[in-house]
Design a protein around this motif. Structure first.
Motif, PDB file in Angstrom:
ATOM      1  N   ALA A  39     -10.020  -1.334 -14.872  1.00 13.82           N
ATOM      2  CA  ALA A  39      -9.197  -2.494 -14.521  1.00 13.82           C
ATOM      3  C   ALA A  39     -10.005  -3.490 -13.708  1.00 13.82           C
ATOM      4  CB  ALA A  39      -7.972  -2.053 -13.732  1.00 13.82           C
ATOM      5  N   LYS A  40      -9.685  -4.744 -13.911  1.00 13.91           N
ATOM      6  CA  LYS A  40     -10.386  -5.805 -13.187  1.00 13.91           C
ATOM      7  C   LYS A  40     -10.133  -5.628 -11.689  1.00 13.91           C
ATOM      8  CE  LYS A  40     -10.972 -10.765 -13.086  1.00 13.91           C
ATOM      9  NZ  LYS A  40     -10.673 -12.016 -13.757  1.00 13.91           N
ATOM     10  N   GLY A  41     -11.193  -5.668 -10.931  1.00 12.52           N
ATOM     11  CA  GLY A  41     -11.075  -5.555  -9.492  1.00 12.52           C
ATOM     12  C   GLY A  41     -11.179  -4.136  -8.966  1.00 12.52           C
ATOM     13  N   PHE A  42     -11.226  -3.142  -9.843  1.00 10.72           N
ATOM     14  CA  PHE A  42     -11.351  -1.759  -9.381  1.00 10.72           C
ATOM     15  C   PHE A  42     -12.814  -1.453  -9.121  1.00 10.72           C
ATOM     16  CE2 PHE A  42     -11.994   2.803 -10.111  1.00 10.72           C
ATOM     17  CZ  PHE A  42     -11.119   3.314  -9.170  1.00 10.72           C
ATOM     18  N   ALA A  43     -13.106  -1.068  -7.898  1.00 13.25           N
ATOM     19  CA  ALA A  43     -14.490  -0.773  -7.550  1.00 13.25           C
ATOM     20  C   ALA A  43     -14.611   0.594  -6.892  1.00 13.25           C
ATOM     21  CB  ALA A  43     -15.035  -1.840  -6.613  1.00 13.25           C
ATOM     22  N   GLY A  44     -13.494   1.293  -6.798  1.00  9.35           N
ATOM     23  CA  GLY A  44     -13.497   2.582  -6.113  1.00  9.35           C
ATOM     24  C   GLY A  44     -13.953   3.714  -7.003  1.00  9.35           C
ATOM     25  N   GLU A  45     -13.672   4.890  -6.532  1.00  8.22           N
ATOM     26  CA  GLU A  45     -14.035   6.101  -7.250  1.00  8.22           C
ATOM     27  C   GLU A  45     -12.758   6.752  -7.753  1.00  8.22           C
ATOM     28  OE1 GLU A  45     -15.921  10.295  -5.898  1.00  8.22           O
ATOM     29  OE2 GLU A  45     -16.943   8.511  -5.189  1.00  8.22           O
ATOM     30  N   VAL A  46     -12.822   7.375  -8.906  1.00 10.70           N
ATOM     31  CA  VAL A  46     -11.668   8.075  -9.437  1.00 10.70           C
ATOM     32  C   VAL A  46     -11.604   9.439  -8.758  1.00 10.70           C
ATOM     33  CG1 VAL A  46     -10.588   9.045 -11.488  1.00 10.70           C
ATOM     34  CG2 VAL A  46     -11.790   6.865 -11.634  1.00 10.70           C
ATOM     35  N   ASP A  47     -10.633   9.575  -7.854  1.00 12.47           N
ATOM     36  CA  ASP A  47     -10.455  10.841  -7.151  1.00 12.47           C
ATOM     37  C   ASP A  47      -9.077  11.414  -7.495  1.00 12.47           C
ATOM     38  OD1 ASP A  47      -8.891   9.014  -5.846  1.00 12.47           O
ATOM     39  OD2 ASP A  47      -9.684   9.416  -3.844  1.00 12.47           O
ATOM     40  N   ASP A  48      -8.760  12.551  -6.902  1.00 10.21           N
ATOM     41  CA  ASP A  48      -7.484  13.208  -7.202  1.00 10.21           C
ATOM     42  C   ASP A  48      -6.291  12.327  -6.843  1.00 10.21           C
ATOM     43  OD1 ASP A  48      -8.801  15.370  -8.198  1.00 10.21           O
ATOM     44  OD2 ASP A  48      -8.318  16.728  -6.545  1.00 10.21           O
ATOM     45  N   ALA A  49      -6.390  11.573  -5.754  1.00  6.93           N
ATOM     46  CA  ALA A  49      -5.287  10.715  -5.342  1.00  6.93           C
ATOM     47  C   ALA A  49      -5.003   9.651  -6.400  1.00  6.93           C
ATOM     48  CB  ALA A  49      -5.601  10.057  -4.004  1.00  6.93           C
ATOM     49  N   LEU A  50      -6.044   9.080  -6.971  1.00  9.94           N
ATOM     50  CA  LEU A  50      -5.872   8.076  -8.016  1.00  9.94           C
ATOM     51  C   LEU A  50      -5.258   8.697  -9.266  1.00  9.94           C
ATOM     52  CD1 LEU A  50      -6.689   5.035  -8.869  1.00  9.94           C
ATOM     53  CD2 LEU A  50      -8.393   6.239 -10.212  1.00  9.94           C
ATOM     54  N   VAL A  51      -5.734   9.869  -9.649  1.00 10.36           N
ATOM     55  CA  VAL A  51      -5.203  10.545 -10.832  1.00 10.36           C
ATOM     56  C   VAL A  51      -3.732  10.891 -10.612  1.00 10.36           C
ATOM     57  CG1 VAL A  51      -5.407  12.559 -12.331  1.00 10.36           C
ATOM     58  CG2 VAL A  51      -7.466  11.403 -11.530  1.00 10.36           C
ATOM     59  N   LEU A  52      -3.385  11.364  -9.412  1.00 16.05           N
ATOM     60  CA  LEU A  52      -1.983  11.660  -9.108  1.00 16.05           C
ATOM     61  C   LEU A  52      -1.131  10.407  -9.165  1.00 16.05           C
ATOM     62  CD1 LEU A  52      -2.229  14.255  -6.203  1.00 16.05           C
ATOM     63  CD2 LEU A  52      -1.381  14.651  -8.519  1.00 16.05           C
ATOM     64  N   ASP A  53      -1.668   9.297  -8.692  1.00 18.91           N
ATOM     65  CA  ASP A  53      -0.949   8.029  -8.744  1.00 18.91           C
ATOM     66  C   ASP A  53      -0.694   7.616 -10.192  1.00 18.91           C
ATOM     67  OD1 ASP A  53       0.208   5.741  -7.449  1.00 18.91           O
ATOM     68  OD2 ASP A  53      -1.562   4.595  -8.049  1.00 18.91           O
TER      69      ASP A  53
END
Length: 152
Positions: A39-53
Motif C-alpha cells: 500500500a502507498k505510504g506503508f514503510a513498516g515491517e509486516v509483523d504479527d500485529a499487522l497480520v492480526l489487524d
C-alpha cells in the motif's frame, strides 16, 4: 513473522489435503497482507500485529457480507455458509473478544473515569476504549452499550 509463516504452513497443508475451502481462505488472507505491504505510504515491517489487524478487518468484512446473504434467504444460504466457515477460520487467529457483560463493565468504568455524562461524548468514549482494547472489543458493541448507558 511467525503468524505469516503459520498461514504459509496452513496453506501448504490445505493444498496437500485437497482442502479447497481452507486454501481459499488462506490465499485471501495472504493477498490482503500483501495488499497492505504494498500500500502507498506503508514503510513498516509486516509483523504479527499487522497480520492480526488484516485478519480482523477481513473478518469484519465477512460478517457484513453474511448479513447480506442471509437477507436473500435460500438463494444466499450456500454463500452464507461459506462465509461463516471463513469467519470461524479467521477467529482461530484472533484474540478472544469480550462478552457483552464484560463490555458493559468496561464502558461503565471508562464513563466514570472520564467523567462523561453527555451522550454526545460517546465518540470520545469509544475512541478511548478502542485505543486500549483494540481487538478485544468491537467498536459497534462499545457504541451501542455507551449509547444505552448514557441515555439511561
Amino acid at each position: 513473522m511467525a503468524l505469516e509463516q503459520t498461514l504459509n504452513d496452513t496453506l501448504t497443508q490445505a493444498i496437500k489435503a485437497k482442502d479447497a475451502r481452507t486454501a481459499d481462505v488462506v490465499r485471501m488472507l495472504k493477498t490482503k497482507v500483501q495488499e497492505r505491504r504494498t500500500a502507498k505510504g506503508f514503510a513498516g515491517e509486516v509483523d504479527d500485529a499487522l497480520v492480526l489487524d488484516v485478519i480482523g478487518a477481513y473478518r469484519k468484512l465477512l460478517q457484513k457480507a453474511v448479513a447480506e446473504y442471509e437477507k436473500l434467504g435460500e438463494r444466499g444460504a450456500g454463500q452464507a455458509a461459506q462465509l461463516r466457515f471463513e469467519i470461524s477460520f479467521c477467529e482461530r487467529y484472533l484474540p478472544k473478544t469480550m462478552d457483552d457483560a464484560a463490555v458493559r463493565a468496561l464502558v461503565r468504568e471508562r464513563i466514570a473515569t472520564l467523567g462523561i455524562s453527555d451522550p454526545k461524548q460517546a465518540g470520545r468514549l469509544v475512541g478511548d476504549i478502542m485505543k486500549t482494547h483494540k481487538g478485544q472489543v468491537d467498536a459497534g458493541d462499545v457504541k451501542r452499550v455507551a449509547d444505552e448507558l448514557l441515555k439511561g
